[in-house]
Write an enzyme that holds these catalytic residues in place. Structure first.
Site, PDB file in Angstrom:
ATOM      1  CB  SER A 187     -16.959 -30.773 -13.563  1.00 44.15           C
ATOM      2  OG  SER A 187     -16.354 -31.157 -14.777  1.00 44.15           O
ATOM      3  CE  LYS A 241     -22.117 -32.706 -13.988  1.00 41.63           C
ATOM      4  NZ  LYS A 241     -20.704 -32.542 -13.597  1.00 41.63           N
ATOM      5  CB  SER A 270     -19.054 -31.446 -16.774  1.00 42.36           C
ATOM      6  OG  SER A 270     -18.987 -31.980 -15.454  1.00 42.36           O
TER       7      SER A 270
END
Lengths: 472, 65
Positions: A179, A80, A155
């Site tokens: 997330s 990420k 997320s």
């Protein structure tokens, strides 16, 4: 024989260990799939093809020389794009950090590299891990591989999408309010939020210090266990890092495969999904299938009562927004126009929280933690759905004030215990559903063992999204 | 008609200015909704609690040594 992109990280790892598979061939397969499919999925922000190929060649040479480092050696793992990488752009998917090139790797990235993992890509995220599915950022939002019209949610959107689409066997996510688990659920993969303090956050761009967790996302719970074996451990550079013995995650999976779930006591938080936030029929059906499967595997199940789900919302929102305002206040007051609309609004909304409200929220959190642990007394884990329903259309606001909460994530960001999401079924439309398994602090190995057993009993890991090549 | 009460633009703009913030016009309504949600959350967390509920407990919990 299955195609490489259909295999779990654990299966690929066993092939590499036995030298039946070359890390170079595996990486070439991943990169070819990214190039073929990601034009329509937008999960990759930065492809590190040359660097990764050098890493894969080095892994191949080491393994050939008899220097096998362990289960992640030669395995491609995506990051990420809030994980700092030395000499490699780390943007948080934001114009604010468009040109940010860190000097050092995050601790977790260093650990992955030391374990011989290959890092081929930086992955899409909601802006600064909060901004929502946005169309006004420098890069487009990731799309759900089960249906590109649907949202993967976030997320850790790019991480979930890349794994679900078979473009990468594993990825790193972060979880401040769900997330990791939420996109894992909507994309049909496994995502583990470790116990607070078990995995270092040093070098992971912060959102909310007392709620942030770094953790693995992969096709199966077993894959997450293998990643946890590398990621878990004390880091003196993370002030919240715990000094505790690291559990044997892979050993717990093996134990589960020998003995099922016999001897484990599991609580079902039925009021969460039947009364507090009533779930959709596919989620309820998958819950009942999971409960039956766990019982057949030898677990003892009983209903358990936690504080109402809504009780966690107020302190969770106050703490999350106050802390994220503290992270972003200087940038926002300097020039809020550099943020996307979602990110700007969500981050700036913390500006009006008083110190008193923040401390009252932390006091209330302490009470909720005590009540949560009390309810879990005598239990090895508790279960409830990850999400109220299946994936919704791209861009739907799941964080805003309107409508019931879409996810059951906040409890264990506040309480700090481990929480895993695994795929426990599919809707009639073929969309994945997620089961959340949460445990007492530092019992991550038990949570992963239960997740592995459920996945295998329900057979959900045999089904991948059907994808067509999209180049734009 | 959405049924939602109209937002008090002046009030929200004043609050933004008080923190040195500026926001595009189109952000104001959804921003005001978020702020209203947090105002309600703040009200909720101010309800009385046992004296022993100290925030320090939260910070100690994840560590076992």
């Amino acid at each position: 024989m299955s195609a490489l992109h259909d295999l779990s990280l654990a299966k690929l790892s066993r092939r590499i260990a036995s030298r039946a598979l070359s890390p170079v061939d595996l990486l070439e397969s991943c990169i070819a799939r990214i190039k073929a499919l990601d034009g329509g999925l937008n999960s990759v922000l930065l492809l590190l093809e040359e660097r990764a190929m050098a890493e894969a060649r080095a892994a191949e040479a080491e393994i050939a020389a008899g220097n096998y480092r362990g289960p992640l050696h030669g395995i491609p793992i995506g990051l990420k794009d809030i994980y700092e990488t030395a000499g490699i752009r780390t943007t948080a998917h934001s114009a604010v950090l468009r040109d940010h090139v860190p000097a050092e790797d995050a601790t977790t990235v260093r650990l992955l590299r030391e374990a011989g993992a290959v890092i081929p890509a930086k992955l899409a995220t909601w802006e600064f891990a909060i901004g929502g599915t946005s169309f006004d950022l420098p890069w487009p939002p990731a799309r759900n591989p089960w249906d590109r019209r649907l949202d993967p949610t976030g997320s850790s959107s790019g991480s979930a999408v890349a794994v679900a689409a078979g473009m990468l066997p594993g990825a790193m996510g972060s979880d401040t309010g769900g997330s990791i688990r939420n996109p894992a659920s909507w994309c049909g993969i496994a995502g583990h939020k470790p116990t607070y303090g078990l995995v270092s956050r040093k070098g992971v761009l912060p959102l909310s210090w007392s709620l942030d967790h770094a953790g693995p996302m992969a096709w199966t719970a077993e894959d997450c266990a293998l990643m946890m074996g590398v990621l878990a451990g004390h880091d003196p550079e993370d002030p919240a890092s715990a000094q505790v013995p690291v559990p044997d995650f892979a050993g717990a999976i093996a134990e589960g495969r020998r003995h099922g779930l016999s001897g484990l006591r599991i609580g079902v938080v039925r009021h969460f999904f039947e009364r507090d936030v009533p779930c959709t029929p596919p989620v309820l059906a998958a819950m009942e299938d999971s409960i039956l499967a766990m019982r057949e595997l030898g677990a003892e199940l009983r209903d358990v009562t936690l504080p109402a789900y809504g009780d966690y919302a107020a302190p969770g929102n106050i703490i999350a927004r106050a802390e994220s305002w503290a992270v972003h206040d200087a940038w926002l007051t300097e020039d809020a126009s550099r943020y996307g609309s979602y990110g700007r609004r969500r981050l700036a909304s913390g500006a009006f929280i008083t110190a008193s409200d923040y401390l009252h929220a932390q006091r209330r959190r302490a009470v909720l933690i005590a009540r949560t642990l009390e309810a879990m007394e005598g239990l090895d884990a508790i279960v409830f759905p990850t999400a109220r329903g299946t994936a919704e259309p791209m861009g739907v606001d799941t964080v805003g004030p309107n409508g019931p909460p879409a996810f059951f994530a906040r409890v264990f960001n506040l309480a700090g215990g481990p929480a895993l999401s695994v795929c426990n079924g599919f809707s009639p439309e073929g969309l994945p559903v997620g089961l959340q398994i949460a445990g007492r602090p530092f019992a991550d190995h038990l949570v992963l063992r239960i997740g592995d057993a459920v996945e295998r009993a329900l057979g959900t890991r045999m089904r991948r999204p059907v994808l067509e090549e999209v180049t734009a | 008609m959405s049924g939602k009460p109209p937002i008090d633009r002046t009030a929200i703009e004043q609050r933004l200015r008080s923190r040195g913030l500026r926001m595009p016009d189109e952000d104001l309504e959804p921003f005001a909704e978020l702020v209203a949600m947090l105002d309600a959350a703040a009200e909720a967390v101010r309800a009385p609690l046992p004296v022993a509920a100290e925030p320090a407990n939260v910070l100690m919990l994840p560590r076992t040594s």
